[in-house]
Motif scaffolding. Sequence first.
Motif, short mmCIF file in Angstrom:
data_model
loop_
_atom_site.label_atom_id
_atom_site.label_comp_id
_atom_site.label_asym_id
_atom_site.label_seq_id
_atom_site.Cartn_x
_atom_site.Cartn_y
_atom_site.Cartn_z
N ALA A 94 0.50 13.95 -8.90
CA ALA A 94 0.76 12.53 -8.61
C ALA A 94 -0.06 11.57 -9.45
CB ALA A 94 0.50 12.26 -7.13
N ALA A 95 -0.93 12.07 -10.32
CA ALA A 95 -1.86 11.19 -11.05
C ALA A 95 -1.13 10.18 -11.91
CB ALA A 95 -2.83 12.01 -11.88
N ASP A 96 -0.09 10.62 -12.62
CA ASP A 96 0.63 9.70 -13.51
C ASP A 96 1.36 8.63 -12.71
OD1 ASP A 96 -0.25 11.04 -15.74
OD2 ASP A 96 1.60 12.20 -16.02
N MET A 97 1.93 9.02 -11.57
CA MET A 97 2.61 8.03 -10.73
C MET A 97 1.62 6.98 -10.25
SD MET A 97 2.96 7.03 -7.32
CE MET A 97 2.64 8.46 -6.28
N ILE A 98 0.45 7.44 -9.80
CA ILE A 98 -0.57 6.50 -9.31
C ILE A 98 -0.99 5.55 -10.43
CG2 ILE A 98 -2.97 6.34 -8.52
CD1 ILE A 98 -2.43 8.90 -6.88
N VAL B 8 1.70 5.56 -2.55
CA VAL B 8 0.31 5.91 -2.86
C VAL B 8 -0.53 5.96 -1.59
CG1 VAL B 8 -1.74 5.30 -4.21
CG2 VAL B 8 0.54 4.91 -5.17
N CYS B 9 -0.29 5.02 -0.67
CA CYS B 9 -1.01 5.04 0.60
C CYS B 9 -0.78 6.36 1.35
CB CYS B 9 -0.58 3.87 1.48
SG CYS B 9 -1.27 2.27 1.00
N GLN B 10 0.44 6.85 1.33
CA GLN B 10 0.75 8.11 2.01
C GLN B 10 -0.01 9.28 1.38
OE1 GLN B 10 5.03 8.40 1.90
NE2 GLN B 10 5.31 7.12 3.73
N ASP C 242 -8.22 -10.74 -1.56
CA ASP C 242 -7.52 -11.42 -2.64
C ASP C 242 -6.90 -10.41 -3.59
OD1 ASP C 242 -8.78 -12.27 -5.73
OD2 ASP C 242 -9.79 -10.76 -4.50
N TYR C 243 -6.08 -10.89 -4.52
CA TYR C 243 -5.35 -10.01 -5.42
C TYR C 243 -6.28 -9.24 -6.36
CZ TYR C 243 -0.77 -11.66 -3.96
OH TYR C 243 0.37 -11.92 -3.23
N SER C 244 -7.38 -9.86 -6.80
CA SER C 244 -8.27 -9.15 -7.72
C SER C 244 -8.91 -7.94 -7.04
CB SER C 244 -9.35 -10.11 -8.26
OG SER C 244 -10.30 -10.46 -7.28
N ASN C 245 -9.39 -8.12 -5.82
CA ASN C 245 -9.98 -7.00 -5.08
C ASN C 245 -8.93 -5.95 -4.72
OD1 ASN C 245 -12.98 -7.35 -4.47
ND2 ASN C 245 -12.21 -9.39 -3.98
N ALA C 246 -7.75 -6.40 -4.30
CA ALA C 246 -6.69 -5.45 -3.95
C ALA C 246 -6.34 -4.55 -5.13
CB ALA C 246 -5.45 -6.21 -3.47
N SER C 247 -6.37 -5.13 -6.34
CA SER C 247 -5.96 -4.38 -7.51
C SER C 247 -6.95 -3.30 -7.91
CB SER C 247 -5.73 -5.33 -8.70
OG SER C 247 -6.94 -5.80 -9.25
N ARG C 248 -8.14 -3.28 -7.28
CA ARG C 248 -9.15 -2.27 -7.59
C ARG C 248 -9.25 -1.20 -6.51
NH1 ARG C 248 -10.59 -2.05 -12.69
NH2 ARG C 248 -12.62 -1.21 -12.08
N THR C 249 -8.33 -1.22 -5.55
CA THR C 249 -8.39 -0.24 -4.46
C THR C 249 -7.70 1.08 -4.81
OG1 THR C 249 -6.36 -1.08 -3.46
CG2 THR C 249 -8.46 -2.03 -2.67
N GLN C 250 -6.79 1.07 -5.75
CA GLN C 250 -5.94 2.21 -6.14
C GLN C 250 -4.80 2.45 -5.16
OE1 GLN C 250 -7.78 6.06 -7.61
NE2 GLN C 250 -6.54 5.33 -9.34
N ILE C 251 -4.53 1.52 -4.27
CA ILE C 251 -3.36 1.63 -3.39
C ILE C 251 -2.51 0.36 -3.44
CG2 ILE C 251 -4.18 3.40 -1.78
CD1 ILE C 251 -5.24 1.17 0.01
N PHE C 252 -2.74 -0.48 -4.47
CA PHE C 252 -2.00 -1.74 -4.61
C PHE C 252 -1.13 -1.65 -5.85
CE2 PHE C 252 -1.53 -6.26 -5.82
CZ PHE C 252 -1.07 -6.77 -4.61
N ASN C 253 0.16 -1.95 -5.68
CA ASN C 253 1.08 -1.90 -6.80
C ASN C 253 0.98 -3.21 -7.60
OD1 ASN C 253 3.57 -2.09 -8.40
ND2 ASN C 253 4.19 -0.27 -7.27
N ILE C 254 0.52 -3.09 -8.84
CA ILE C 254 0.24 -4.31 -9.62
C ILE C 254 1.51 -4.94 -10.18
CG2 ILE C 254 -2.11 -3.59 -10.18
CD1 ILE C 254 -1.06 -2.86 -13.00
N PHE D 244 -2.92 9.23 0.07
CA PHE D 244 -4.32 9.15 0.50
C PHE D 244 -4.45 9.20 2.03
CE2 PHE D 244 -4.92 7.43 -3.79
CZ PHE D 244 -6.10 8.06 -4.17
N GLY D 245 -3.35 9.16 2.75
CA GLY D 245 -3.40 9.19 4.21
C GLY D 245 -3.91 7.90 4.82
N ILE D 246 -3.62 6.77 4.16
CA ILE D 246 -4.10 5.47 4.63
C ILE D 246 -2.92 4.70 5.23
CG2 ILE D 246 -5.16 3.27 3.96
CD1 ILE D 246 -6.46 4.82 1.61
N PRO D 247 -2.91 4.46 6.55
CA PRO D 247 -1.83 3.70 7.17
C PRO D 247 -1.80 2.26 6.66
CG PRO D 247 -3.11 4.90 8.82
CD PRO D 247 -3.89 4.94 7.55
N MET D 248 -0.64 1.78 6.25
CA MET D 248 -0.55 0.43 5.69
C MET D 248 -0.84 -0.65 6.72
SD MET D 248 2.70 0.92 3.11
CE MET D 248 2.61 -0.76 2.49
#
Length: 492
Positions: A119-123, A202-204, A181-193, A206-210
Motif C-alpha cells: 500500500a505504500a505507493d497508494m499512500i 488510508v485511515c482503514q 488546519d490544512y497544513s497540519n492535516a497534510s502532515r498526518t499521512q491520512i489526509f488526501n491532499i 492504519f485502523g483509525i476511525p474517521m
Amino acid sequence: MAEYVLGIDQSTQGTKALLFDAAGALICRTDLPHRQIIDDRGWVEHDPMEIYNNTVQTVKNLVEKSGVDKDEIKVLGISNQRETALIWDRETGQPVYNAIVWQCARGAAICDAIEKQGAADMIRSHTGLHLSPYFSAAKIAWVLQNVDGAQEKAERGELCCGTIDSWLIYKLTNGKEFRTDYSNASRTQIFNIRSLQWDEEVCQLFGIPMGCLAEVTDSDGTYGETDFEGFFDHPLKICGVLGDSHGALFGQGCLEKGMIKTTYGTGSSIMMNVGEEPVSSDTVVTSLAWRMGGKVNYVLEGNINYTGAVITWLKDDLQIIQSPAETQDLAEGANPVDTTYLVPAFSGLGAPYWDSSAKAVIYGMSRTTKKAELVRAGLDSIVYQITDVIKAMEKDSGIPIAELRVDGGPTKNTYLMQFQSDIAGIPVQVPSAEELSGIGAAYTAGISAGIYDIHTIFSGIERKKFEPKMENEVREIRYSGWKEAVQKILTK
C-alpha cells in the motif's frame, strides 16, 4: 485603543507566547520549557497537560511582562510542532496516553506491516508523503493498538485523535471546538491532499476511525474563542493556525509560486511554495502550505535530520568547541585547500537520498587537517545538504529558484550564510525578525481579523542579503567533492 495580536508557538522544546503590535512588530515574548520524556528505547513523549498548562501560563506571564491592557489584545494565532500526535477522551478532555513526538519511530512496525500489503505507493499518491513512522498516522495507530480499550472507544467515537494544534484548540475552547488546519492535516499521512479530505482508504489501513478526527478548517478560519481559563475578561477569537514550518514560510512572506525558505534548527525544513496545484516528486514530499480565503497553496518539502545538530555534536560530543559562536572564526581561518567533508548521517540520510541505513563519515582528510578544518567541514555539511534539497526541488518542480529566505539560530553565522549563497548559487536573505513560525501564525490571525493588510505587513521585516561570490569552477569542485563523499556511504 491600541490593538495587539497574540501568537502562541508550541514547539518541540517549549512553548512561547508572542505579542505583536498593530504594525506587526514583536514587542514581548515569554516562554516555558516542557519535559522531554525519553526511555531507553529512544521513544520520545511529551505530557499533553504540561503543554496545555504551560500555554496558559506563558500567556499570563506575557501580559504581566508587557504591561499591556488585556482588553487591547484582540486575536490569537497558533503555530505548533507538527507530526506529534495524541489521543484524548472526547468528554473528559483527558489524554489516554502521552503525546508521541515527531522524532519517535515506535510506529515503524506498523508501517512495515502496511508496506508488506503493497500500500505504500497508494499512500504516497493520496497523501504526498512517504510511508513513515515520522508522520502522525503510525503514532495514533500505535496508541490505539497498545492502550487498553482505546480502539474500542475510538470505534464508538468517544476519543479525539489529533495533533498539538487540535489539542490546544480543544482545551482552550473548553471542548467546544475540535479542529485542525490544512497544513497540519497534510502532515498526518491520512489526509488526501487532492480531495482535501481525510482519506478513508488510508485511515482503514492504519485502523483509525474517521469519526475521531478533527474538522479541517482554513488556516485563517475561525477556531472558536478562548478566555484562557477566565484570565481575559473578553474572549479572544482564534483565527490563525499553522504547523511551525508552514508558519515560517508564511512569516517569511513566501506567498508566491517558486518562493522558498529554509529553517536552520536542530534539523532543517526546506519548503517551497509550488502554487495552487500539487507537484509530485520522488526525492521530497508534497504537502499543503495552507488554505486561506478558501484557496489552497501546495509545497514541496525536504527535511534534514542533522543541520544545527552538527554544531551541537562538535560542542557536546567531540568537545572541540566551547560554544557555537566559535565556529565562524574557526571556519574562516581553516586551510582553504583542505578537502575534508563531513557527511552527518548519524541517523541515516533524509531527502533527497532516503537512505536510513547510511552511516556518517569524515572523508577526504589529510595530515594537515586540524580542528579548524573539521569545524568548517561541519558547517559546510549543513550547506551541502540544504543545497541537495534545493536542487531536487528546482528539478522536480521545473520552477527556477531566485533566492532563499532563511531563519533560525545558525543564520547569525555569516560564514555559513555566505557559503550557502556560494554553493547554492543564489542570494540568501536573512530577516531581522526571529520567531518566524509564531510570526506566521500571528500575522495570519491579524490578517483574518482585519488588523493587518497582507500586502503591507511583511514590509516591516528588514533583511540582510548574501550574494554568491564564489567562482563557478570552484563551486563545482567543492560540490562534486561533497557528492563523492555521499556516494561512499549510500547503501542503496
